[in-house]
Design an enzyme around this catalytic site. Sequence first.
Site, PDB file in Angstrom:
ATOM      1  CE1 TYR A  97      -2.173   3.678   1.945  1.00 13.65           C
ATOM      2  CE2 TYR A  97      -3.873   2.508   0.074  1.00 13.65           C
ATOM      3  CZ  TYR A  97      -3.361   3.312   1.002  1.00 13.65           C
ATOM      4  OH  TYR A  97      -4.384   4.379   1.178  1.00 13.65           O
ATOM      5  NE  ARG A 113       0.092  12.688   8.278  1.00 13.94           N
ATOM      6  CZ  ARG A 113       0.034  13.099   7.306  1.00 13.94           C
ATOM      7  NH1 ARG A 113       0.936  14.631   6.458  1.00 13.94           N
ATOM      8  NH2 ARG A 113       0.072  11.777   6.529  1.00 13.94           N
TER       9      ARG A 113
HETATM   10  O1  LIG Z   1      -0.396   9.369   4.576  1.00 11.55           O
HETATM   11  C1  LIG Z   1      -0.853   9.199   3.799  1.00 11.55           C
HETATM   12  O2  LIG Z   1      -1.576  10.557   2.737  1.00 11.55           O
HETATM   13  C2  LIG Z   1      -2.575   8.448   3.823  1.00 11.55           C
HETATM   14  O3  LIG Z   1      -1.660   7.113   4.689  1.00 11.55           O
HETATM   15  C3  LIG Z   1      -3.053   8.365   2.559  1.00 11.55           C
HETATM   16  O4  LIG Z   1      -2.030   7.516   1.586  1.00 11.55           O
HETATM   17  C4  LIG Z   1      -4.381   7.246   2.776  1.00 11.55           C
HETATM   18  O5  LIG Z   1      -3.613   5.900   3.209  1.00 11.55           O
HETATM   19  C5  LIG Z   1      -5.911   7.954   2.143  1.00 11.55           C
HETATM   20  O6  LIG Z   1      -5.451   9.292   2.332  1.00 11.55           O
HETATM   21  C6  LIG Z   1      -6.528   7.222   2.970  1.00 11.55           C
HETATM   22  O7  LIG Z   1      -8.138   7.887   2.052  1.00 11.55           O
HETATM   23 MG   LIG Z   2      -0.416   8.808   6.225  1.00 10.30          MG
END
Ligand SMILES: O=C(O)[C@H](O)[C@@H](O)[C@H](O)[C@H](O)CO
Ligand SMILES: [Mg+2]
Length: 403
Positions: free
Chosen positions: A159, A284
Site C-alpha cells: 500500500y 496530522r
Molecule cells: O499519509 C497519507 O497520505 C495517507 O496515509 C494516505 O496514504 C491514506 O492512506 C489515504 O489518504 C487514505 O484515504
Molecule cells: Mg498517512
Amino acid sequence: MKIVDARVIVTCPGRNLVTLKIETDEGIYGIGDATLNGRELAVVAYLEEHVAPALIGRDPSNIEDIWQFFYRGAYWRRGPVTMSAIGAVDMALWDIMGKAAGMPLYKLLGGKSRDRVMVYGHATGHDIEGCLEEVARHVEQGYRAVRVQCGIPGIASTYGVAKKAGERYEPADSSLPSENVWSTSKYLNHVPKLFQAVRERFGDDLHVLHDVHHRLTPIEAARLGKEVEPYHLFWLEDCVPAENQSAFRMIRQHTTTPLAVGEVFNSIHDCRELIESQSIDYIRATLTHAGGITHVRRIAALAELYHVRTGFHGPTDLSPVCMGAALHFDTWVPNFGIQEHMPHSEEIEAVFPHAYRFEDGHFTPGEAPGHGVDIDEELAGKYPYRRASLPVNRLEDGTLWHW
Ligand SMILES: O=C(O)[C@H](O)[C@@H](O)[C@H](O)[C@H](O)CO
Ligand SMILES: [Mg+2]
C-alpha cells in the site's frame, strides 16, 4: 447576512470528492470539503438530512455557535462522518466571512507566521532503485521534503506505492475492498535499507518521511524507530493504530525518531493524551476530518504547549478546497511543521480552480478573499459518483490485520 441555501456537490473527476456549498442572501457563498475516502455518501447523507436544513436562516458569521450547534447538539458526538460534515460547514463559513471581509483566510486567522509553506511530496517505487528515481524527480522539482515508500520483496503489493513510476497511488482502488497481503518481518527487514540508500544518494539535508500505515505493534515500531535513527527521518508516521494512545509511550522510550500521527483522528479527544504526554512530534488531523478550522485550531493550540507541530494530511482524497483552506491555516499557525502534498490530477484541478501556488518546494495560499478555492459546478456535473473502497490487509496466514 443569512444562509439561504446549503447543498452538496458530489463529483468524481478520477476519484470521488464531496463539496458543501453554502449560499447567503447577500450573494456571497462559501464551499467546504466533505470528502471521506471510501465513505463519501455517508457524509453526503449526514449533510443533506441532518445539517443543510438546519443551516437555513442562520447568520454565517456565527461560526462558533454553528459549530457548537452541530457538535454539542449532535448528541452522537465525534466520529469521521459527523466531523467531516461539521468540517465542511466550518470551512465554508470561514470562506464566506473571508469574502465578506475582503480578506484571505490567513489574515482573518491572525496573519502570516511565515511567507511560504513547506510541503512534502510522495516518492514511491516497487523497489529501492525505483523509489530513488522518484526522490530525484521530486528534488529536481524543488521539494525539500519527500515521503519515501517502496515495495517489499516477497510481498505482492505494498500500500502507498504507485502502480506505475511517476504516477500517484490511489488509496481507494476498487469498488469493494481489495485484499492486500502483509508481512511485518519482511517489511522490518527491508525498509531500513531504503532510508540508507536515500541518505547515501541524496545526503543529509533532504527531509525524509515514511508512513507505516498503522501496521506495527508498539515494540515493532520501537525497533524500527531505533534502527532508522542513523538516517534521522523527519518523521515516522502512523507506526501503530492510535486508538490506544498510551502505546506511543512505549515507542517513545526506545527511540528519538520523530513520530507523526492523526490523519484518521477527528477530534481533540483522539490526540489529547498523545500531545500532553509528548508521545508524538507532529499531529496530522486536518480540516475536513477534524471538524474544520474552528476545532483544528484548538488542537494546534494544545499541541503548541507541548512542542508538537502540525503536519496536515494532504492526499489526493482530500479536495483542493481542503488544501486551500489548509494552506491558509499553515500560513498562520505558529507551530507549523509541514504540509503533505499529493498533486491532484488535471481533471480535479479544472473542477476546483484555486489561488494557491506551488513554487520551489513550497506553497503560498494566494491573496484571494476566503480560502481562494472555487468549484466549477457544470464541469463537476460531468463526473458522476463511482463507489470506491480502500483495501483491507491480511497477514500471510490470512489474519485480517491493521489497515
Ligand atoms: O499519509 C497519507 O497520505 C495517507 O496515509 C494516505 O496514504 C491514506 O492512506 C489515504 O489518504 C487514505 O484515504
Ligand atoms: Mg498517512
